[in-house]
Design a protein around this motif. Structure first.
Motif, PDB file in Angstrom:
ATOM      1  N   ALA A  30     -45.471  75.967  14.045  1.00  0.00           N
ATOM      2  CA  ALA A  30     -45.657  77.351  13.600  1.00  0.00           C
ATOM      3  C   ALA A  30     -46.923  77.938  14.216  1.00  0.00           C
ATOM      4  N   VAL A  31     -47.981  77.132  14.232  1.00  0.00           N
ATOM      5  CA  VAL A  31     -49.238  77.618  14.804  1.00  0.00           C
ATOM      6  C   VAL A  31     -49.065  77.893  16.302  1.00  0.00           C
ATOM      7  N   ALA A  32     -48.303  77.018  16.954  1.00  0.00           N
ATOM      8  CA  ALA A  32     -48.092  77.202  18.397  1.00  0.00           C
ATOM      9  C   ALA A  32     -47.344  78.501  18.673  1.00  0.00           C
ATOM     10  N   VAL A  33     -46.294  78.739  17.907  1.00  0.00           N
ATOM     11  CA  VAL A  33     -45.526  79.970  18.110  1.00  0.00           C
ATOM     12  C   VAL A  33     -46.396  81.183  17.784  1.00  0.00           C
ATOM     13  N   THR A 330     -37.630  73.732  13.296  1.00  0.00           N
ATOM     14  CA  THR A 330     -38.522  74.400  14.242  1.00  0.00           C
ATOM     15  C   THR A 330     -38.183  75.890  14.357  1.00  0.00           C
ATOM     16  N   PHE A 331     -36.922  76.211  14.170  1.00  0.00           N
ATOM     17  CA  PHE A 331     -36.543  77.628  14.177  1.00  0.00           C
ATOM     18  C   PHE A 331     -37.242  78.349  13.025  1.00  0.00           C
ATOM     19  N   VAL A 332     -37.188  77.712  11.847  1.00  0.00           N
ATOM     20  CA  VAL A 332     -37.854  78.309  10.686  1.00  0.00           C
ATOM     21  C   VAL A 332     -39.357  78.385  10.940  1.00  0.00           C
ATOM     22  N   ALA A 333     -39.897  77.300  11.510  1.00  0.00           N
ATOM     23  CA  ALA A 333     -41.334  77.307  11.821  1.00  0.00           C
ATOM     24  C   ALA A 333     -41.657  78.423  12.810  1.00  0.00           C
ATOM     25  N   GLY A 334     -40.752  78.628  13.770  1.00  0.00           N
ATOM     26  CA  GLY A 334     -40.946  79.703  14.733  1.00  0.00           C
ATOM     27  C   GLY A 334     -40.984  81.052  14.039  1.00  0.00           C
ATOM     28  N   LEU A 335     -40.061  81.242  13.097  1.00  0.00           N
ATOM     29  CA  LEU A 335     -40.040  82.500  12.346  1.00  0.00           C
ATOM     30  C   LEU A 335     -41.356  82.696  11.592  1.00  0.00           C
ATOM     31  N   VAL A 338     -44.056  83.628  14.060  1.00  0.00           N
ATOM     32  CA  VAL A 338     -43.958  85.034  14.480  1.00  0.00           C
ATOM     33  C   VAL A 338     -44.429  85.944  13.348  1.00  0.00           C
ATOM     34  N   GLY A 339     -44.020  85.593  12.117  1.00  0.00           N
ATOM     35  CA  GLY A 339     -44.448  86.384  10.957  1.00  0.00           C
ATOM     36  C   GLY A 339     -45.961  86.407  10.832  1.00  0.00           C
ATOM     37  N   LEU A 340     -46.568  85.238  10.994  1.00  0.00           N
ATOM     38  CA  LEU A 340     -48.033  85.168  10.913  1.00  0.00           C
ATOM     39  C   LEU A 340     -48.671  86.007  12.018  1.00  0.00           C
ATOM     40  N   ALA A 341     -48.078  85.920  13.208  1.00  0.00           N
ATOM     41  CA  ALA A 341     -48.617  86.693  14.331  1.00  0.00           C
ATOM     42  C   ALA A 341     -48.542  88.186  14.027  1.00  0.00           C
ATOM     43  N   VAL A 342     -47.420  88.607  13.432  1.00  0.00           N
ATOM     44  CA  VAL A 342     -47.268  90.032  13.080  1.00  0.00           C
ATOM     45  C   VAL A 342     -48.358  90.439  12.099  1.00  0.00           C
ATOM     46  N   GLY A 372     -41.373  82.529  22.210  1.00  0.00           N
ATOM     47  CA  GLY A 372     -41.981  81.549  21.305  1.00  0.00           C
ATOM     48  C   GLY A 372     -40.935  80.859  20.455  1.00  0.00           C
ATOM     49  N   MET A 373     -40.005  81.653  19.929  1.00  0.00           N
ATOM     50  CA  MET A 373     -38.932  81.091  19.094  1.00  0.00           C
ATOM     51  C   MET A 373     -38.067  80.145  19.917  1.00  0.00           C
TER      52      MET A 373
END
Lengths: 402, 269
Positions: A30-33, A330-335, A338-342, A372-373
């Motif tokens: 998640a941090v990476a994405v 990892t898909f959920v982590a990606g989401l 991205v949410g954190l990035a937003v 990223g996702m």
């Protein structure tokens, strides 16, 4: 169909049941994405902020500047220039253009008359060079026809004038022997602390009311012409503009230059690659952590795998199921990333970071979020391959008794 | 045509020292639809291996296994797996419920590998099956919150939820006390006969085995038919096969004596 849905449902159930394990495994992903998406967005904002700052000084991409200087006493007078410029703009169908003339003129302040730096421009200048008006307004086309000249001044000018803002509708006398009262309609921030008073005035109004003695001022004897044109026409347009002006004004030296080579692209590319590099490295570490935990988890689930085989789960289904756990996770982590990035990007104190803010805020980098996702999901698939292979190698009868 | 038919089946494995260990020797057995067959024997005699072969979890080394007349050796791995899921329900000694999942989710688990209506209606079917085993009020309970008997009832519901043709029960009462074990077996019998499924029970408990219509003894890999009919209805039949054997003439004197010294008086046929 039911096989695929079943595998996804199983994967989701597994993640739901082992939330803590999944959470720990996926923090890195998640941090990476978030890093990939966030850095890309931050780079876009940084680039935009830098670009806007550059454009305040040098004009938007791409601005052509045409400077003309008389080379001899026999050269035609500068007054010919206005007609030449007008003709060129019409011929080449140029919509964004401004004259730009650095000069100075006497202004009467409460403490006495002082020479003030003047920049005589056309209304398009405000857009072409991203003039930020902190109070009041920039010039409009209608201002060209107004009777008295109007000024957009900097904060130092306003301070010298002894007024706090535009509420009092401040005016100032422009000129010395036959001064004209000019209205201050807008205020721009000082470009640096301790800046001297300066003012923008419309070129047509200045020349209507005041004859500048070029020999006594510091600017060029004639205004530059700046045009904002699409990048693809620059190479073709530059020589034609120069040729047209030189044809009408023999004895004048005419130079045309553009602002393409400002180094902005280098900054953009460099920052983006650094961001992507950091994100990719974080993703690699996250993936390794994921493999590690997934392998341990599969060892703990051998009996469960055996039981599922007794239910009729094929080895392919077991493989796909374990793989899907990793992919879904990892898909959920990606989401989440991205949410954190937003959240982070939306809450960047733009005014503080970019000094004066960004006029045209770049959109959230959806492509970076998608990349990223995709990377996270790909890492999930790769990370899931090893435990999935281990899972299918389990002998059913041994697994049930494990 | 029998539902299951083993003919001269053997199963052997090669040990690390390269010796061949024969687990099953010339086993012949047929089971018909709706029949209840029990196999008794001491630990290590090959009972679980026999059950694994019957349930398509393992394959014979030699011999023939016909499933509804079809030689299973001719089925692909995938086809065998599919038939295992569709036609067989397993009840294990240690229940083998999936941890972290409710009773309902455990019972619905086999339906994840079904298709069509069974897959999409899995939660409703699981709830109905839990209702049938008397756990309609425990659907959302985690296995660790259930008693041993309840856990085995969940396992029975899980084994039956896809409507299997055969239920294979491996020591189904092994982890339960006597009374609970009898209740569980009564339930298993009842539901199996209600659905028309064949029930093959492997046990070392004679009282459990006696509930079956046909009985076999497995010793040293050899399957021999025996008659435990006299034990039907005797709830006081408790104990392992070896200690009970001397009192059952049909089993003969060849069955090894119990090594744990459990007194024969525990079994009173």
């Amino acid at each position: 169909m039911t096989g695929f849905v079943g595998a996804v449902v199983e994967a989701w159930d597994e993640l739901r049941i082992h939330r803590l394990r999944v959470l720990l495994a996926l923090i890195g992903v998640a941090v990476a994405v978030m890093a990939i998406t966030g850095v890309t967005a931050a780079v876009a904002m940084l680039t935009q902020g830098f670009t806007e700052q550059m454009e305040r000084d040098m004009g938007r991409q791409v601005t052509l500047s045409l400077d003309a200087y008389p080379m001899s006493d026999q050269a035609p007078p500068a007054t010919e220039l206005d007609a030449v410029y007008t003709t060129a703009l019409e011929r080449y169908d140029i919509t964004w253009a401004t004259r730009d003339w650095y000069t100075n003129a006497p202004m009467r302040f409460p403490e006495g008359t002082a020479q003030v730096e003047l920049r005589a421009v056309d209304p398009d200048f405000g857009t072409m060079q991203r003039v930020r008006v902190q109070d009041g307004r920039w010039f409009t086309d209608a201002d060209t026809e107004s009777f008295a000249p109007q000024l957009v001044v900097n904060q130092a000018f306003l301070t010298r004038l002894g007024v706090g803002g535009l509420d009092a509708r401040p005016t100032v006398l422009l000129g010395d022997e036959m001064p004209v009262r000019s209205a201050v309609v807008g205020v721009v921030p000082d470009t640096w602390p301790g800046a001297e008073p300066m003012a923008y005035v419309l070129y047509d109004q200045l020349t209507r009311w005041y004859t500048v003695d070029a020999s006594s001022g510091w600017g060029a004897p004639a205004p530059s012409l700046k045009v904002w044109v699409p990048p693809e026409v620059v190479d073709e347009l530059s020589p034609m503009l120069r040729r047209d002006v030189m044809a009408v004004l023999p004895g004048w030296d005419v130079q045309v230059w553009d602002n393409r080579d400002t180094g902005m692209q280098a900054l953009d590319d460099g920052a983006r690659w650094v961001g992507l590099g950091v994100g990719a490295f974080a993703l690699l570490l996250g993936g390794l952590g994921l493999v590690n935990i997934a392998l341990v988890t599969v060892r703990h689930r051998i009996r469960e795998i055996g039981i599922r085989r007794s239910f009729g789960a094929t080895s392919g289904r077991i493989f796909f199921g374990v793989l899907m756990e990793s992919v879904v996770a990892t898909f959920v982590a990606g989401l989440v990333g991205v949410g954190l990035a937003v959240v982070v990007i939306r809450n960047v104190p733009v005014e503080a970071v970019f000094g004066g803010g960004i006029q045209d805020m770049p959109p959230f980098p959806v492509s970076a979020a998608l990349v990223g996702m995709a990377c996270a999901t790909g890492v999930g698939a790769l990370a899931g391959l090893i435990p999935a292979t281990v899972a299918v190698r389990v002998k059913v009868i041994d697994a049930i008794r494990y | 045509m029998s539902l299951l038919e083993l003919t001269e089946v053997t199963r052997s494995v090669r040990l690390p020292d390269d010796r061949l260990l024969e687990i099953l020797r010339g086993v012949t057995l047929s089971v018909d639809t709706g029949e209840h067959v029990a196999v008794v024997g001491r630990s290590g005699t090959g009972k679980s291996t026999l059950l694994n072969i019957l349930g398509l979890l393992d394959a014979p080394t030699t011999g023939q296994y016909l499933l509804e007349g079809v030689p299973i050796g001719k089925l692909s791995n995938r086809a065998r797996t599919r038939r295992r899921g569709r036609d067989f329900g397993f009840v294990f000694q240690q229940f083998n419920l999936l941890p972290g999942r409710t009773a309902l989710e455990n019972v619905a688990a086999p339906l994840m590998y079904a298709s069509g209506r069974q897959f999409w209606a899995r939660r409703r079917l699981a709830a109905e099956m839990l209702e049938r085993v008397g756990l309609g009020d425990r659907v959302d309970t985690m296995p660790e919150k259930l008693s041993g008997g309840e856990q085995q009832r969940v396992a029975i519901a899980r084994a039956l939820v896809r409507g299997p043709r055969v239920i294979l029960a491996d020591e189904p009462t092994g982890a339960l006390d006597v009374e609970t074990g009898q209740e569980v077996m009564a339930l298993l019998d009842d539901i199996a006969s209600g659905t028309g499924a064949a029930l093959v029970t492997i046990t070392h408990d004679l009282a459990v085995a006696a509930r079956a219509q046909r009985h076999y003894r497995l010793a040293d890999g050899v399957l021999v038919p025996v008659d435990l009919g006299g034990a039907v209805g005797r709830t006081d039949w408790v104990g392992d096969v070896p200690t009970a054997l001397p009192a059952i003439p049909e089993l003969g004197p060849s069955v090894p004596t119990a090594s744990n010294g459990v007194p024969a008086t525990e079994v009173r046929p």
